[in-house]
Design a protein around this motif. Structure first.
Motif, PDB file in Angstrom:
ATOM      1  N   ARG A 166       0.830  -1.204   0.000  1.00  0.00           N
ATOM      2  CA  ARG A 166       0.000   0.000   0.000  1.00  0.00           C
ATOM      3  C   ARG A 166       0.864   1.254   0.000  1.00  0.00           C
ATOM      4  N   VAL A 169       1.679   1.914  -3.439  1.00  0.00           N
ATOM      5  CA  VAL A 169       0.503   2.250  -4.261  1.00  0.00           C
ATOM      6  C   VAL A 169       0.520   1.426  -5.553  1.00  0.00           C
ATOM      7  N   THR A 171      -0.756  -0.677  -8.528  1.00  0.00           N
ATOM      8  CA  THR A 171      -2.020  -0.668  -9.261  1.00  0.00           C
ATOM      9  C   THR A 171      -2.002  -1.726 -10.364  1.00  0.00           C
ATOM     10  N   GLN A 174       0.900  -3.001 -13.354  1.00  0.00           N
ATOM     11  CA  GLN A 174       2.252  -2.533 -13.085  1.00  0.00           C
ATOM     12  C   GLN A 174       3.256  -3.679 -13.012  1.00  0.00           C
ATOM     13  N   PHE A 195      -3.069  -7.252  -5.957  1.00  0.00           N
ATOM     14  CA  PHE A 195      -3.419  -5.869  -6.297  1.00  0.00           C
ATOM     15  C   PHE A 195      -3.456  -5.641  -7.800  1.00  0.00           C
TER      16      PHE A 195
END
Length: 360
Positions: A166, A169, A171, A174, A195
């Motif tokens: 987290r 970040v 996404t 990626q 994620f």
């Protein structure tokens, strides 16, 4: 389980390599918001072993006998008068650090940075390798029926990985490179996949760890060589087309200086670098690479708001199969064997059954 007739045997560190099993007084509820938990399983991590071998981590020094352990799951046996979210019999994962709830970091939502944090098995606070543990109810996370207590003990290291990812970040789509394929590194790679990362590379120097990473979660692996960091970075970038310009995110879960140096060369221009592993206090790293690429660099410490809840959901949904990390379970009386196995690198994650857990 009746705590009045059950054992509160505890695994206590007196000084480096000097441990004993001792029955301690049954803890009592002094706060109406607390609960009493019977510990079922506890995992062992590097920090536990470091205290066992060195008696200290940084400025945290064991000066008095201390109960070890902090990666635990257990069963509620008693609740305080103000507790409405839990009841006896509920199975929970324990978040083992309790902040003051009043300071600036706490009030800003970053309670993991609380200067008054009371963290299990961190001097002067006792840990969870014991029969019973008192916890604030809001730091106990009820396990869904589909999640076992053994899986619940792995929620703690998974929450560490959740916090790191987290911080990065991550996404969907990626590319992510994770330096280090120990338990936290493996879980970082697994969370990155959950994620939505399309390419996840695990890097280590131990081939068996890399083989496990490939079977567990990673799309690619790389065995780090004793060559200059830019060369290792070039080899990693050659693993996949979307790594050619560098990785979107690089996470160091090793704390090793060569890994950190390689990380700054692997990350792409404008990418993100997160330091999750702890190593020496001071190291040499390529500051020009970080500056010229305008890298976003972050630290990561334990876990914060929402991390434990998400970790439980990732296990319950099957998106992260923590069962694969469990190398074995030992009886409470054999706890020191677990420390030996972790120190020697014989296991990925070993669990210690609570003193009241029935032997199979």
């Amino acid at each position: 389980m009746d705590p009045k007739t059950a054992s509160n045997l505890s695994f206590i560190l007196n000084k480096p390599h000097d441990v004993e099993f001792k029955s301690r007084d049954l803890p009592t509820l002094s706060d109406p918001h607390d609960v009493l938990v019977a510990i079922n399983y506890t995992g062992i991590c590097g920090s536990d072993v470091h205290y066992w071998t060195h008696g200290a981590i940084g400025h945290y020094v064991v000066k008095e006998p201390m109960v070890l352990g902090h990666e635990s799951a257990g069963t509620i046996v008693e609740v305080g008068s103000a507790v409405t979210t839990l009841r006896p019999g509920d199975r929970v994962a324990l978040e083992p650090g309790y902040p003051c709830r009043r300071c600036g970091p706490c009030l800003s939502g970053k309670y993991n940075l609380c200067p008054e944090m009371r963290f299990a098995a961190t001097p002067p606070y006792h840990g969870t390798l014991t029969g019973f543990w008192v916890s604030p109810a809001d730091f106990c996370y009820k396990l869904p029926e589909s999640v076992t207590l053994q899986e619940g003990a792995l929620v703690e290291p998974l929450a560490v990985a959740v916090h790191i990812v987290r911080q990065a970040v991550v996404t969907p789509g990626q590319s992510v490179v994770v330096m280090g394929a120990g338990p936290v590194g493996l879980l970082c790679a697994a969370v990155a996949r959950a994620f939505g990362a399309s390419t996840v590379v695990s890097v280590d120097i131990v081939e068996s760890k890399l083989a496990f990473a490939k079977s567990f979660c990673s799309t690619h692996t790389y065995s780090s060589q004793r060559i200059p960091a830019p060369e290792n970075a070039s080899n990693i970038r050659a693993l996949a087309p979307n790594l050619a310009g560098g990785a979107d995110v690089v996470i160091d879960a090793s704390g090793a200086e060569p890994s950190i140096q390689t990380s700054l060369h692997v990350v792409r221009t404008g990418g993100t670098y997160v330091q999750g592993g702890m190593g020496r206090d001071e190291i040499t790293f390529p500051i020009m690479a970080m500056c010229l690429k305008e890298v976003t660099a972050k630290g990561s410490f334990r876990y914060g708001s929402g991390d434990y809840k998400l970790a439980v959901e990732l296990v319950a949904s099957g998106r992260v199969d923590v069962r694969k990390l469990i190398s074995g379970v030992v009886d409470f009386e054999d706890a020191e064997q677990a420390f030996e196995k972790v120190k020697e690198g014989e296991v990925i994650k070993i669990l210690i059954a609570g003193p009241n857990e029935k032997k199979e």
